[in-house]
Enzyme design. Structure first.
Site, PDB file in Angstrom:
ATOM      1  NE  ARG A  76      -3.074  -0.088   3.088  1.00 56.63           N
ATOM      2  CZ  ARG A  76      -2.487   0.144   4.263  1.00 56.63           C
ATOM      3  NH1 ARG A  76      -1.978   1.327   4.533  1.00 56.63           N
ATOM      4  NH2 ARG A  76      -2.407  -0.800   5.169  1.00 56.63           N
ATOM      5  CE1 TYR A 129     -16.298  10.561 -17.345  1.00 56.98           C
ATOM      6  CE2 TYR A 129     -16.147  10.283 -14.973  1.00 56.98           C
ATOM      7  CZ  TYR A 129     -16.316   9.747 -16.233  1.00 56.98           C
ATOM      8  OH  TYR A 129     -16.497   8.400 -16.371  1.00 56.98           O
ATOM      9  CG  ASP A 201     -10.186  15.007 -16.193  1.00 58.22           C
ATOM     10  OD1 ASP A 201      -9.468  14.549 -17.093  1.00 58.22           O
ATOM     11  OD2 ASP A 201     -11.127  14.381 -15.682  1.00 58.22           O
ATOM     12  CE  LYS A 226     -12.334   6.809 -19.764  1.00 52.61           C
ATOM     13  NZ  LYS A 226     -12.773   8.084 -19.218  1.00 52.61           N
TER      14      LYS A 226
HETATM   15  C1  LIG Z   1     -13.267   8.414 -17.927  1.00 51.48           C
HETATM   16  C2  LIG Z   1     -13.011   9.739 -17.364  1.00 51.48           C
HETATM   17  C3  LIG Z   1     -12.817   9.923 -15.987  1.00 51.48           C
HETATM   18  C4  LIG Z   1     -12.928   8.799 -14.996  1.00 51.48           C
HETATM   19  O1  LIG Z   1     -11.917   7.865 -15.191  1.00 51.48           O
HETATM   20  P1  LIG Z   1     -12.065   6.316 -14.778  1.00 51.48           P
HETATM   21  O2  LIG Z   1     -10.746   5.738 -15.127  1.00 51.48           O
HETATM   22  O3  LIG Z   1     -13.215   5.768 -15.570  1.00 51.48           O
HETATM   23  O4  LIG Z   1     -12.368   6.307 -13.320  1.00 51.48           O
HETATM   24  C5  LIG Z   1     -12.540  11.204 -15.530  1.00 51.48           C
HETATM   25  N1  LIG Z   1     -12.462  12.245 -16.381  1.00 51.48           N
HETATM   26  C6  LIG Z   1     -12.647  12.106 -17.696  1.00 51.48           C
HETATM   27  C7  LIG Z   1     -12.546  13.303 -18.557  1.00 51.48           C
HETATM   28  C8  LIG Z   1     -12.931  10.857 -18.244  1.00 51.48           C
HETATM   29  O5  LIG Z   1     -13.113  10.733 -19.555  1.00 51.48           O
END
Ligand SMILES: *Cc1c(COP(=O)(O)O)cnc(C)c1O
Length: 415
Positions: A76, A129, A201, A226
């Site tokens: 951890r 998001y 983000d 992604k």
């Molecule tokens: C998919 C996504 C998230 C969340 O990510 P996860 O890996 O699914 O938890 C956050 N921000 C954006 C812009 C996303 O496309």
């Protein structure tokens, strides 16, 4: 023969070159020796780490009081495979350090939990998001953290929303689904003047297309699920920023417990090696599909930051090296079709993209936000938050551009 030191001298620096070399080799000077002379980063699949004797343990405990330890103690608190991928991600975003989490949402929520406390205030932009907005407006509220939502691109509203107790501004660039692009330099300068931290983000951009830290942003997060991992087969999230901030987040992570599994880190590193190549193709596919759609008589409107018709095209052009693979558009209903049907029929008539949430993998994906993300709302409620029923989000993969366009052309004609 080169000496050992000469061999380690970097021939590139990430600050000057693009992301291609850092994606393959990690940080400059990153030709590291791995156990067993392995070329790839070994997958260290262990939950705990051993000490030779009590003296070894004592020396470790002593050293740990002064600096982050270089060796493992317990899963951890860190893992060598995960650590190498973190260094690579820090290099790609030109940050001091990076911290990996098991999902993108874990990266976002853990960062907010670590920075905010009862009585503090967070500002987030709309078109973020959806789960991030929910976390701010519902979950954090239970802990007496106030939040304000401001329209993306409205810098006067952003500045007006800052209060003495504001700690953080959370935004996204480009946003989902309208691919709004924040003026990062402007956002960072407003926040710095008022001593507020900023978090962006940048999942839709990747470090290949924009590096928010270079524009003065404090923290950049990505859903590595992604583009970074890129193959729709692993989930991960990352936060990149200044060493002190990341160190504080790492301390919280050891307590909150959301750590990335080493096997997921191994898959993420494998994906990262082709990031630069993949993003070039995603950019090309996104741009060409957007141009095709904009000229098609059945398409009402297209949102793609690479098109001059996009509201943020000018800022995107100065800030981004490419505009990504996601294209959002509305399709005109045929006589007798409802808006909802028009988009559904078009989607069902495509043969290459899969119907699935997510983006950024090698396979093209297509979705109707009214059904995939906002099904529980009525058409009126969706319209009120700016999600028309005939909206389609196309996330281009890395297939041949001409095939994607031909498929969309036949689907627009057939549906
Ligand atoms: C998919 C996504 C998230 C969340 O990510 P996860 O890996 O699914 O938890 C956050 N921000 C954006 C812009 C996303 O496309």
């Amino acid at each position: 023969m080169l000496t050992e030191t000469e061999k380690r001298t970097p021939v590139w620096t990430e600050r000057e070159s693009g992301t291609g070399t850092a994606a393959v080799h990690g940080p400059a000077g990153g030709r590291r020796r791995h156990a067993h002379h392995a070329l790839t980063t070994p997958l260290v699949q262990t939950a705990t780490y051993t000490f030779d004797d009590t003296a070894d343990l004592r020396a470790y405990m002593e050293a740990k009081m002064w600096a982050p330890p270089e060796r493992g103690e317990y899963g951890r608190y860190g893992n060598p495979t995960v650590r190498e991928v973190e260094k690579r991600l820090a290099a790609l975003d030109q940050g001091d350090d990076a911290l990996l989490y098991p999902t993108g949402m874990a990266a976002i929520t853990n960062t907010l939990l670590a920075i905010l406390s009862a009585g503090s205030h967070v500002i987030f932009t709309d078109d973020c998001y959806r789960k991030t907005r929910h976390f701010c407006s519902t979950f954090l509220r239970r802990f007496n953290v106030a939040s304000t939502q401001v329209p993306v691109g409205d810098y006067a509203a952003l500045e007006a929303a800052i209060r003495p107790e504001t700690r953080l501004i959370v935004s996204e660039s480009p946003t989902n689904p309208y691919l709004r692009v924040a003026d990062l330099e402007r956002l960072a300068s407003i926040a710095r003047r008022r001593r507020v931290k900023t978090m962006i983000d940048a999942t839709f951009a990747t470090p290949c297309n924009v590096r928010p830290l270079a524009w003065g942003i404090d923290l950049v997060v990505h859903s590595a699920t992604k583009y970074l991992a890129g193959h729709n087969d692993v989930m991960a999230g990352v936060v990149v920023g200044e060493a002190g901030l990341i160190h504080a987040l790492r301390q919280s992570q050891g307590m909150l417990g959301g750590v990335l599994d080493p096997h997921a880190a191994f898959l993420l590193e494998r994906g990262l090696k082709t990031l630069d190549l993949r993003v070039r193709r995603h950019n090309e596919n996104g741009r060409r599909v957007a141009q095709f759609l904009e000229n098609h008589p059945r398409v009402e409107r297209v949102w793609y930051p690479g098109l001059p018709s996009h509201p943020d095209h000018e800022i995107a052009r100065t800030q981004m090296a490419g505009f990504g693979g996601v294209v959002t558009f509305t399709v005109a209903p045929r006589p007798g079709q409802t808006a909802l049907e028009a988009a559904s029929r078009l989607i069902d008539a495509t043969t290459i993209p899969y119907i699935a949430p997510s983006l950024g993998g090698v396979e093209s994906l297509i979705e109707q936000p009214a059904i995939m993300s906002y099904y529980e709302l009525s058409a009126e409620e969706r319209a009120a938050i700016g999600i028309p029923d005939n909206l389609v989000r196309f996330a281009a993969g890395i297939e041949e551009t001409e095939d994607l366009i031909a498929d969309l052309a036949q689907a627009l004609n057939e549906s």
